[in-house]
Structure formats: C-alpha cells, structure tokens
Design a protein around this motif. Structure first.
Motif, PDB file in Angstrom:
ATOM      1  N   TRP A   1      -3.440   6.228  -9.701  1.00 28.65           N
ATOM      2  CA  TRP A   1      -2.718   4.949  -9.825  1.00 28.65           C
ATOM      3  C   TRP A   1      -3.180   4.114 -11.024  1.00 28.65           C
ATOM      4  CZ3 TRP A   1      -2.711   0.684  -5.457  1.00 28.65           C
ATOM      5  CH2 TRP A   1      -1.736  -0.288  -5.752  1.00 28.65           C
TER       6      TRP A   1
ATOM      7  N   ARG B   1      10.981   7.837   0.787  1.00 29.92           N
ATOM      8  CA  ARG B   1      10.146   6.861   0.114  1.00 29.92           C
ATOM      9  C   ARG B   1       8.891   7.490  -0.485  1.00 29.92           C
ATOM     10  NH1 ARG B   1      11.352   1.702   1.312  1.00 29.92           N
ATOM     11  NH2 ARG B   1      10.126   1.430  -0.583  1.00 29.92           N
TER      12      ARG B   1
ATOM     13  N   LEU C   1      10.261   6.194  -8.320  1.00 30.11           N
ATOM     14  CA  LEU C   1      11.034   5.487  -7.303  1.00 30.11           C
ATOM     15  C   LEU C   1      11.451   6.387  -6.153  1.00 30.11           C
ATOM     16  CD1 LEU C   1      13.501   3.457  -9.526  1.00 30.11           C
ATOM     17  CD2 LEU C   1      11.400   2.679  -8.419  1.00 30.11           C
ATOM     18  N   GLY C   2      11.455   5.815  -4.959  1.00 35.01           N
ATOM     19  CA  GLY C   2      12.047   6.484  -3.812  1.00 35.01           C
ATOM     20  C   GLY C   2      13.504   6.090  -3.658  1.00 35.01           C
ATOM     21  N   SER C   3      14.027   6.379  -2.492  1.00 30.53           N
ATOM     22  CA  SER C   3      15.447   6.142  -2.214  1.00 30.53           C
ATOM     23  C   SER C   3      15.576   5.349  -0.916  1.00 30.53           C
ATOM     24  CB  SER C   3      16.135   7.507  -2.128  1.00 30.53           C
ATOM     25  OG  SER C   3      17.502   7.359  -1.878  1.00 30.53           O
ATOM     26  N   LYS C   4      16.535   4.419  -0.907  1.00 30.54           N
ATOM     27  CA  LYS C   4      16.682   3.489   0.218  1.00 30.54           C
ATOM     28  C   LYS C   4      17.242   4.182   1.461  1.00 30.54           C
ATOM     29  CE  LYS C   4      18.438  -0.707  -0.732  1.00 30.54           C
ATOM     30  NZ  LYS C   4      17.498  -1.768  -0.361  1.00 30.54           N
TER      31      LYS C   4
ATOM     32  N   HIS D   1       9.467   0.654   4.598  1.00 32.18           N
ATOM     33  CA  HIS D   1       8.168   1.225   4.217  1.00 32.18           C
ATOM     34  C   HIS D   1       7.093   0.863   5.242  1.00 32.18           C
ATOM     35  CE1 HIS D   1       5.737   3.060   0.957  1.00 32.18           C
ATOM     36  NE2 HIS D   1       4.762   2.296   1.413  1.00 32.18           N
TER      37      HIS D   1
ATOM     38  N   ILE E   1      11.615   8.755   6.475  1.00 27.84           N
ATOM     39  CA  ILE E   1      11.125   7.668   5.613  1.00 27.84           C
ATOM     40  C   ILE E   1      10.143   8.236   4.595  1.00 27.84           C
ATOM     41  CG2 ILE E   1       9.900   5.449   5.513  1.00 27.84           C
ATOM     42  CD1 ILE E   1      10.812   4.904   8.374  1.00 27.84           C
TER      43      ILE E   1
ATOM     44  N   ASP F   1      13.797  -2.588   1.981  1.00 33.84           N
ATOM     45  CA  ASP F   1      12.929  -1.482   1.573  1.00 33.84           C
ATOM     46  C   ASP F   1      11.486  -1.699   2.018  1.00 33.84           C
ATOM     47  OD1 ASP F   1      14.804   0.214   0.417  1.00 33.84           O
ATOM     48  OD2 ASP F   1      14.772  -0.868  -1.478  1.00 33.84           O
TER      49      ASP F   1
ATOM     50  N   HIS G   1       1.512   0.104  -3.939  1.00 32.44           N
ATOM     51  CA  HIS G   1       2.413  -1.055  -4.031  1.00 32.44           C
ATOM     52  C   HIS G   1       3.837  -0.553  -4.273  1.00 32.44           C
ATOM     53  CE1 HIS G   1       2.352  -5.643  -4.809  1.00 32.44           C
ATOM     54  NE2 HIS G   1       3.515  -5.288  -4.317  1.00 32.44           N
ATOM     55  N   ALA G   2       4.267   0.362  -3.423  1.00 36.12           N
ATOM     56  CA  ALA G   2       5.546   1.046  -3.598  1.00 36.12           C
ATOM     57  C   ALA G   2       6.581   0.610  -2.576  1.00 36.12           C
ATOM     58  CB  ALA G   2       5.334   2.558  -3.498  1.00 36.12           C
ATOM     59  N   ALA G   3       6.197  -0.292  -1.667  1.00 34.44           N
ATOM     60  CA  ALA G   3       7.124  -0.660  -0.580  1.00 34.44           C
ATOM     61  C   ALA G   3       8.401  -1.290  -1.118  1.00 34.44           C
ATOM     62  CB  ALA G   3       6.444  -1.614   0.401  1.00 34.44           C
ATOM     63  N   VAL G   4       8.304  -1.991  -2.244  1.00 32.10           N
ATOM     64  CA  VAL G   4       9.472  -2.690  -2.785  1.00 32.10           C
ATOM     65  C   VAL G   4      10.422  -1.789  -3.544  1.00 32.10           C
ATOM     66  CG1 VAL G   4       8.336  -4.915  -2.996  1.00 32.10           C
ATOM     67  CG2 VAL G   4       8.187  -3.293  -4.886  1.00 32.10           C
ATOM     68  N   TRP G   5       9.943  -0.629  -3.965  1.00 36.59           N
ATOM     69  CA  TRP G   5      10.684   0.094  -4.989  1.00 36.59           C
ATOM     70  C   TRP G   5      11.487   1.269  -4.486  1.00 36.59           C
ATOM     71  CZ3 TRP G   5      11.856  -2.586  -8.732  1.00 36.59           C
ATOM     72  CH2 TRP G   5      10.949  -3.436  -9.384  1.00 36.59           C
ATOM     73  N   THR G   6      12.799   1.154  -4.633  1.00 34.21           N
ATOM     74  CA  THR G   6      13.679   2.315  -4.544  1.00 34.21           C
ATOM     75  C   THR G   6      14.614   2.214  -5.735  1.00 34.21           C
ATOM     76  OG1 THR G   6      15.330   1.140  -3.229  1.00 34.21           O
ATOM     77  CG2 THR G   6      13.632   2.342  -2.014  1.00 34.21           C
ATOM     78  N   SER G   7      15.326   3.289  -6.030  1.00 33.11           N
ATOM     79  CA  SER G   7      16.266   3.185  -7.150  1.00 33.11           C
ATOM     80  C   SER G   7      17.324   2.122  -6.834  1.00 33.11           C
ATOM     81  CB  SER G   7      16.896   4.552  -7.458  1.00 33.11           C
ATOM     82  OG  SER G   7      17.370   5.141  -6.283  1.00 33.11           O
ATOM     83  N   GLU G   8      17.672   1.999  -5.545  1.00 34.17           N
ATOM     84  CA  GLU G   8      18.657   0.993  -5.155  1.00 34.17           C
ATOM     85  C   GLU G   8      18.114  -0.421  -5.356  1.00 34.17           C
ATOM     86  OE1 GLU G   8      17.802   3.641  -3.419  1.00 34.17           O
ATOM     87  OE2 GLU G   8      19.593   4.683  -2.696  1.00 34.17           O
ATOM     88  N   SER G   9      16.855  -0.680  -4.946  1.00 35.88           N
ATOM     89  CA  SER G   9      16.317  -2.037  -5.079  1.00 35.88           C
ATOM     90  C   SER G   9      16.124  -2.389  -6.551  1.00 35.88           C
ATOM     91  CB  SER G   9      14.996  -2.177  -4.304  1.00 35.88           C
ATOM     92  OG  SER G   9      13.935  -1.526  -4.952  1.00 35.88           O
ATOM     93  N   ARG G  10      15.796  -1.391  -7.375  1.00 35.02           N
ATOM     94  CA  ARG G  10      15.614  -1.686  -8.796  1.00 35.02           C
ATOM     95  C   ARG G  10      16.942  -2.103  -9.424  1.00 35.02           C
ATOM     96  NH1 ARG G  10      11.253   1.203 -12.676  1.00 35.02           N
ATOM     97  NH2 ARG G  10       9.960   0.168 -11.126  1.00 35.02           N
TER      98      ARG G  10
ATOM     99  N   VAL H   1      16.052  -9.125  -2.309  1.00 34.22           N
ATOM    100  CA  VAL H   1      16.320  -7.843  -2.956  1.00 34.22           C
ATOM    101  C   VAL H   1      15.492  -6.706  -2.358  1.00 34.22           C
ATOM    102  CG1 VAL H   1      15.815  -6.610  -5.120  1.00 34.22           C
ATOM    103  CG2 VAL H   1      17.200  -8.684  -5.169  1.00 34.22           C
TER     104      VAL H   1
END
Lengths: 326, 326
Positions: free
Chosen positions: A142, A128, A150-153, B118, A124, B114, B291-300, B110
């Motif tokens: 920040w 991530r 971006l990370g990867s799912k 995270h 993870i 992710d 605040h990165a828990a939401v972001w992956t290239s897939e979720s974007r 969405v």
C-alpha cells in the motif's frame, strides 16, 4: 431405551467432542474412525453387521467418502435408516434406499442461513476485491503502490440464482437489501416469489451480472454450469458456487477465468476437494474457501441437536424431522 | 462561461483521466500534481494566487495531505469555495471558512452504499474467516490440515453502530436482512429509526457483539473507541471501522487484539495510512483493506459528476448540491 442395552448406530464420520459424547450417551456407537489404525471400510462394515443386535441406523457425512449404495446396504443389511449430516444427498442412492425400505434424513435447514451469508460475503469479496486487497496490504504494497484497483458496486447488479430452495431464497433476500435485482432458474416456476424465472440456465446467465449456484447436485444439475453458460455470463460476469463442485464444469471454469471470458469467481466447493485446480491458486480475481460455508459454531451445535432428534424419531417409530425418503 | 476565458480552479488531488479531462474542458485547472517535478505546496499556492483572475474554487481530497486552514486561505485569498472529494471534512477548518465566507461542499452520498457494502463484507469476512480461510487454501494447507476452524454466525448478532448517518443507516438496513439486532450511538436520539439508542459509546459496546464505527471524525469523535470501549465490547467482540482511523485509539486496538481482549477486527482506515501498525499484518483475526470502502468504478464516475455539479453551482451563483457550509 428404558430397559436393555441401547440400540447400535453406525457412525461413518468424525464428530466434534460434544457431539461424540452426546451420541455415546444414547447409543452403542460403531465408529469407523474410532481406531488410530483404521480398518478398510468393507471389513469394518462386516464386523458391524456381525455384532449382536446390529445397527439399524447409520450417520453419514456429505461428500464422496462413504457412498450409501447397494454394496453398502448389502454389507450391513440390518440398516433401515440413514441420517446424513449434509443437506445434499448426492452420496446416497435414494432408489436403492426406497427398494430396501430404508428411510433417509438430511440436515434440513441447519446450514441454510450460514451458507447464504457466506455466499453474500464471497460476492462482496469478489466484487470489492476484499481478499485481494488484503493480500496487497499484508505484503506491504500500500505505501509503495498507492490506490488499489477499483472494485465494482453491488447495487443494481442483476443476480441470477440457480436453485431457489432454502439457501437460494435466503441469498435472494439478503441481496435485495443491497439493491440487487434477482432472477432464478429452477426445475419449475415458483408462484410465491416475485423474482423473474428463467427455465433455461444459459438464458439466465445471459441476463445476469452474477450467477450464484445454489442447487442440489443430482443427475440434472451435474455440470449445469457449462463453458457455454459462462460465456453467456460474459466478460464482466461473476460466478459464485456454494453448492457442490460438480455442478460446475471446473476445467471450463478455469479456462474461462484464465482467458478473461468471465471476470471472477467465489468458490467454496470443488469437484475433487480438498484438492483444487492449481491454476486457481495464483488468480487474484477468485475467492477460494475450504467448503466452509456451512460451518459456524452455531450451525455445528444445531447439527448435533438436529441429528440426535432425527435418530430419536427413528428409534421411537416416529416420523423423521427432515425426511428425504420417504 | 459563454464569453471570455473559463474560471480558474485549484486542484489539489490526482484525478482519474476522465475526471481530469472533464475538469479541463470546463475550467483553467491549476494542478498541484501536474508536474513530474512537484514544487513545494507554498510555492505552488503563491504562484496560483498570482495568476490573472486567480482561482475562486479549490478541489481537495480527504485525509491529511492538504489541510484547508488559515495558512492555506492566506496563501490563496481569492478562494471562496472548497469542494472536497471526501464525505468527511476533518481536513477542512470550517470555522476558518465561515470567518472568511468560504462555502464548502463534500461528496454527499456518493460513497454511502459502497462503504456500507464494504462494511458488511468485512464483517462477514471477520466472522466467517473468509480472508483467513483464503490464505489457508492458497497455501495448500486444506488437503494437509482438513477442516478450517469454525466461524461465527451473523444471524442474531447484536450490532452497535457509532454514527447513524447515511452510511450507518445503510449498514443497519443491510444487517437487518441477515437477522442482526441493531443499536446505535450518535449525538442525539433519532426519532425516525426503530433501533435502540445509547447516548454512551461504552454502554453500546457492552451490549453489542459487533461495534461498527461509521461516524465523522471531529473533536468529539476522535478516539471515541478507547481501550475501555474495546473491553466493554469484550473477548467475543468484533470491531469494524470504515470511517477514519483516528476515531479509534489504534495502539489500544492493537493491544486488545494481541491480548485477546476482543475477538477480531475489520479495518479499512488507519491513523497514519497508508502506514499501519506492523503487528496487525500477522494477525489472522483481522481483515485489512487499503481505504477502499469508498471506491468502485461506479462511485468514481458518480464522484466526477457530483464534483463538477458542485463547481458549476458555485460558479453560477446557485446553492451547492451538498453544502457542508453554510
């Protein structure tokens, strides 16, 4: 042990205080690390062999610090049992033990869940970018730089596991809960598991987004992850190693990371630990932990109970709890 | 949209290039961030309201940068739809929207997997000290100082989840695979889940080793994690927050960490992000992500498709995919 003095045990690793106390309560402990001014190992072993009623059992750690081989057993010929506090026994010459009638126990499953948890945590982290994002936040970047890359799912990732033993199976179970697709390589196909089997590591890597090294270190697995395997894993691929550093061709891994031939790595073990390739220290796409996957306060306490139980079994003439040999 | 010019959309967040292109392909985009020399928001909104065929829909981000409230709708009275690219809608005045007949959509599920991944990654990181061990290795301390302090095992930990919606449920499912014992707090008991329900957050904390904040931010949940709740969690307790910073009394959290009243924390969100309390930056028992828990290239990529589908539904007079209101 009801009458007479307790048996001698050769101790070739440092122990935490509760473990040391428990061992001394039961045995005459000949402790290589007891003295502040350590003697050379050969002199220590010669002295241990010369005590009245010399040690029939030795407690050794994993890794390369003391190797239980012909030289070792020649030095203390009274030994008939080696209890390793590691799961891996690459530091024990099993053929030599068999020849001499020395029984061998390892740590069994004491560490398995903690290692599996750590492997998942590192995966993870790499996908991530948790540790890297952590550095970004702690350096105060920040507010200045805004969104972190971006990370990867995790979900949908094809994870190839090399070595589907206790640890590999627990990793698979955990990653299934994240929606990963599991395949594996091992010496032979396992009928009891639903995962796809690849007899060839390179073929497994070619069909995987993530390669997890969870096999024992032995002649067959040394450098099983070659540069060629890393190239099969590919530019978007991630390598996780929680087994032994020598299962991976480390110079090739460093080059593959430097050249972007793979995307990242999570490494808890290294060929020459605690030293590791300096190039890794400045990379943001690797997660580096100090051979810590096995260690929690719970596993340490389990190890104490488990090691004492193996010694007690040996000295009472009962079968070892977790025999590696016979 | 087959005839005439496409409808106008008010855009109040930055978009990645593929998203921006896709939006411009379909709509006349009135983009607050388009100019290198941004105008003040009131002037921008006044200009947007004055264009021919003014915007009926707005795309807004989460967080506090633009608040969709009475002032906002007074400025652009043509608006009848707000699509938020966040799951939380604490920045949207839903009562005001209802009064004006404005429909509201959020990002639906969405981000859910992710964020759950995270959260689990941060929990493993805090318990097993991954990021801290990483710093130890990168500073070159391993060869000098040897073993890193022990972490704590995931298996058997009692995890209390505040808010068992999409994200909370996915966290629960993942942590069950690690052998954690799940309980939860939410507005009401959910008949469909096997986990123990606590109507009171303090009682949940008292019976938990780990507290995960996964609820929406609203009047009822603001600072739901008080100093008192942290004390109930206790000296060995760990807090994970992947929801909104304001769900936790942040000054109390900092004090509890400083005073050892809880053991550690994994925080992806902060009350005044991207600023965060400076005291946190030097603590080794916290994991801080931007605040990165939401972001992956897939979720974007999923967010782009999802947002466009909500807009298309609105402009075709169909129900929104993920309506928050009505």
């Amino acid at each position: 042990m009801a009458s007479g003095k307790p048996p001698a045990v050769l101790l070739l690793r440092t122990l935490d205080p509760p473990f040391a106390v428990a061992l001394r309560d039961r045995y005459r402990v000949l402790d290589f690390y007891a003295s502040d001014q350590p003697v050379p190992l050969p002199a220590f072993l010669a002295a241990a062999a010369a005590v009245p009623d010399p040690p029939r059992a030795a407690v050794v750690m994993g890794g390369g610090s003391v190797r239980a081989n012909a030289t070792f057993f020649d030095a203390v010929p009274s030994l008939r049992c080696v209890v390793s506090t590691a799961a891996g026994v690459d530091h024990i010459d099993l053929a030599e033990c068999a020849r001499r009638g020395v029984v061998v126990a390892n740590s069994g499953k004491v560490y398995s869940t903690d290692v599996a948890d750590h492997a998942v945590g590192m995966l993870i982290d790499v996908l991530r970018r948790v540790s890297a994002a952590e550095r970004f936040v702690r350096r105060g970047l920040w507010p200045m730089q805004g969104d972190y890359p971006l990370g990867s799912k995790l979900g949908g990732k094809r994870v190839g596991i090399i070595g589907l033993g206790n640890i590999g199976s627990l990793i698979a179970k955990r990653l299934q809960a994240f929606g990963c697709i599991i395949s594996y390589n091992s010496r032979r196909l396992k009928d009891s598991v639903p995962y796809k089997y690849y007899p060839d590591v390179r073929a497994l890597a070619a069909e995987s987004d993530v390669l997890v090294v969870a096999c024992a270190l032995n002649k067959e697995t040394r450098r099983i992850v070659t540069g060629d395997v890393l190239d099969a894993l590919g530019r978007d691929g991630v390598l996780i190693n929680i087994s032994r550093g020598a299962n991976v061709d480390e110079p090739e891994l460093v080059r593959a990371l430097q050249e972007g031939r793979i995307a990242g790595a999570g490494l808890d073990v290294f060929e020459d630990e605690p030293r590791l390739p300096a190039e890794l220290l400045s990379m943001d796409n690797v997660v580096l932990t100090p051979h810590a996957a096995v260690w929690t306060s719970e596993s340490r306490s389990d190890l104490r109970e488990h090691t004492l139980a193996n010694l007690e079994a040996f000295f009472s003439g009962k079968p070892l709890l977790t025999p590696v040999l016979p």
